[in-house]
Design an enzyme around this catalytic site. Sequence first.
Site, PDB file in Angstrom:
ATOM      1  N   MET A  84       6.361  -5.317   5.929  1.00 41.71           N
ATOM      2  CA  MET A  84       7.199  -5.611   7.087  1.00 41.71           C
ATOM      3  C   MET A  84       8.670  -5.706   6.668  1.00 41.71           C
ATOM      4  SD  MET A  84       4.967  -7.932   9.629  1.00 41.71           S
ATOM      5  CE  MET A  84       5.241  -9.491   8.839  1.00 41.71           C
ATOM      6  N   HIS A 121      10.896  -7.901  -1.527  1.00 42.90           N
ATOM      7  CA  HIS A 121      11.126  -8.736  -2.712  1.00 42.90           C
ATOM      8  C   HIS A 121      10.274  -8.194  -3.860  1.00 42.90           C
ATOM      9  CE1 HIS A 121       7.255 -10.415  -1.640  1.00 42.90           C
ATOM     10  NE2 HIS A 121       7.726 -10.865  -0.485  1.00 42.90           N
ATOM     11  N   HIS A 126       6.631  -7.148  -3.188  1.00 42.13           N
ATOM     12  CA  HIS A 126       6.447  -5.811  -2.604  1.00 42.13           C
ATOM     13  C   HIS A 126       6.635  -4.733  -3.684  1.00 42.13           C
ATOM     14  CE1 HIS A 126       7.988  -8.049   1.108  1.00 42.13           C
ATOM     15  NE2 HIS A 126       6.824  -7.602   1.515  1.00 42.13           N
ATOM     16  N   ASP A 176      -1.900 -12.283   0.686  1.00 41.65           N
ATOM     17  CA  ASP A 176      -2.584 -12.362   1.977  1.00 41.65           C
ATOM     18  C   ASP A 176      -4.065 -12.063   1.727  1.00 41.65           C
ATOM     19  OD1 ASP A 176      -0.191 -12.441   4.103  1.00 41.65           O
ATOM     20  OD2 ASP A 176       0.368 -11.144   2.452  1.00 41.65           O
ATOM     21  N   SER A 190       7.862 -14.593  -0.776  1.00 43.14           N
ATOM     22  CA  SER A 190       7.569 -14.260   0.616  1.00 43.14           C
ATOM     23  C   SER A 190       8.878 -13.981   1.327  1.00 43.14           C
ATOM     24  CB  SER A 190       6.861 -15.440   1.299  1.00 43.14           C
ATOM     25  OG  SER A 190       6.901 -15.283   2.702  1.00 43.14           O
TER      26      SER A 190
HETATM   27  P1  AMP Z   1       4.563  -8.380   4.231  1.00 46.94           P
HETATM   28  O1  AMP Z   1       5.819  -7.590   4.168  1.00 46.94           O
HETATM   29  O2  AMP Z   1       4.771  -9.857   4.049  1.00 46.94           O
HETATM   30  O3  AMP Z   1       3.677  -8.041   5.400  1.00 46.94           O
HETATM   31  O4  AMP Z   1       3.731  -7.963   2.956  1.00 46.94           O
HETATM   32  C1  AMP Z   1       3.457  -6.618   2.666  1.00 46.94           C
HETATM   33  C2  AMP Z   1       2.488  -6.564   1.502  1.00 46.94           C
HETATM   34  O5  AMP Z   1       3.067  -7.213   0.375  1.00 46.94           O
HETATM   35  C3  AMP Z   1       1.176  -7.284   1.790  1.00 46.94           C
HETATM   36  O6  AMP Z   1       0.101  -6.539   1.225  1.00 46.94           O
HETATM   37  C4  AMP Z   1       1.358  -8.593   1.077  1.00 46.94           C
HETATM   38  O7  AMP Z   1       0.143  -9.198   0.668  1.00 46.94           O
HETATM   39  C5  AMP Z   1       2.178  -8.178  -0.131  1.00 46.94           C
HETATM   40  N1  AMP Z   1       2.889  -9.320  -0.693  1.00 46.94           N
HETATM   41  C6  AMP Z   1       3.652 -10.217  -0.017  1.00 46.94           C
HETATM   42  N2  AMP Z   1       4.104 -11.177  -0.851  1.00 46.94           N
HETATM   43  C7  AMP Z   1       3.617 -10.874  -2.075  1.00 46.94           C
HETATM   44  C8  AMP Z   1       3.705 -11.491  -3.369  1.00 46.94           C
HETATM   45  N3  AMP Z   1       4.385 -12.609  -3.561  1.00 46.94           N
HETATM   46  N4  AMP Z   1       3.063 -10.900  -4.397  1.00 46.94           N
HETATM   47  C9  AMP Z   1       2.354  -9.754  -4.209  1.00 46.94           C
HETATM   48  N5  AMP Z   1       2.224  -9.130  -3.037  1.00 46.94           N
HETATM   49  C10 AMP Z   1       2.839  -9.681  -1.984  1.00 46.94           C
END
Ligand code: AMP
Length: 278
Positions: free
Chosen positions: A30, A34, A37, A150, A185
């Site tokens: 999304m 960081h 990702h 997640d 996050s």
């Molecule tokens: P998001 O942008 O928060 O929807 O996350 C996108 C992807 O990145 C999802 O598969 C998350 O599980 C992964 N993700 C988010 N935070 C982390 C983290 N700290 N370490 C590893 N993967 C992450």
Amino acid sequence: MLVLKTAKEMQAWAQAQRQAGLRIGLVPTMGYLHEGHLSLVEEARKRSDLVVVSIFVNPVQFGPNEDFDKYPRNETRDLELCQGAGAAAVFLPLPADMYCRDASVYVVEEQLGRGLCGARRPGHFRGVCTVVAKLFNLALPHVAVFGQKDYQQAAIIRRMTRDLNFPIEIVVAPIKREADGLALSSRNVYLVGDERSRALGLSRALAVAAEAVAHGPQPADGVRRHMSDVLERHALRIDYVEIVDADTLEPVAQAAQGCVALIAVYCGKTRLIDNRVL
Ligand code: AMP
């Protein structure tokens, strides 16, 4: 690096790469990227010829009182980070291009999504499954990488992939943390004042759970109480504290190594989640 803005462009590009015999890796995000990702991009690069990062704040997975409107966004920085990480393409669609106005088909997982975040965020995983299924059909990946951050989401995506026969390998990469333990996050940017230090309660509570079972199984209720004590000492409002079977996500009576401890709390107004395989 290519920037693809429409669903049509994304799918045409993916079809061309497949016809050229290239292996596509997909990292759905999304945005507001960081190191967590970027670690997924690195993992995807090891397993494919071309990595596509999708950046889409998916309206369908947010509840009416959630943070869709204020979810952090920084497209310019995200594109730089993707380029630096070696992505071949970024897919940056607009909601109107992803969802027809009269869209009426959704993907619903009916078992793993019942508890935890599924119980607390009605409709959330329906939104996640639907958008990920659409991304699978647009980016046509051979492999897709998700984060253990997640945990429940990753389990549900695996299940969806299996049950709907997507010919896609699902990889789950470990949680990236700050040096002090806070899981990275996009929502950490919301933390103000002492909230950043109070947020350490999550990783500390998970460490307490891991220590509790290090020398053998323990009643889960007692372990959850210890975890809750740690969270409350950090002035975090508990949404849930659970210890579950790693595969079924059902709560266990006896916490043991191999189980997963999961936490959701509010730190001020910010909802944070974290987990650890014990
Ligand atoms: P998001 O942008 O928060 O929807 O996350 C996108 C992807 O990145 C999802 O598969 C998350 O599980 C992964 N993700 C988010 N935070 C982390 C983290 N700290 N370490 C590893 N993967 C992450």
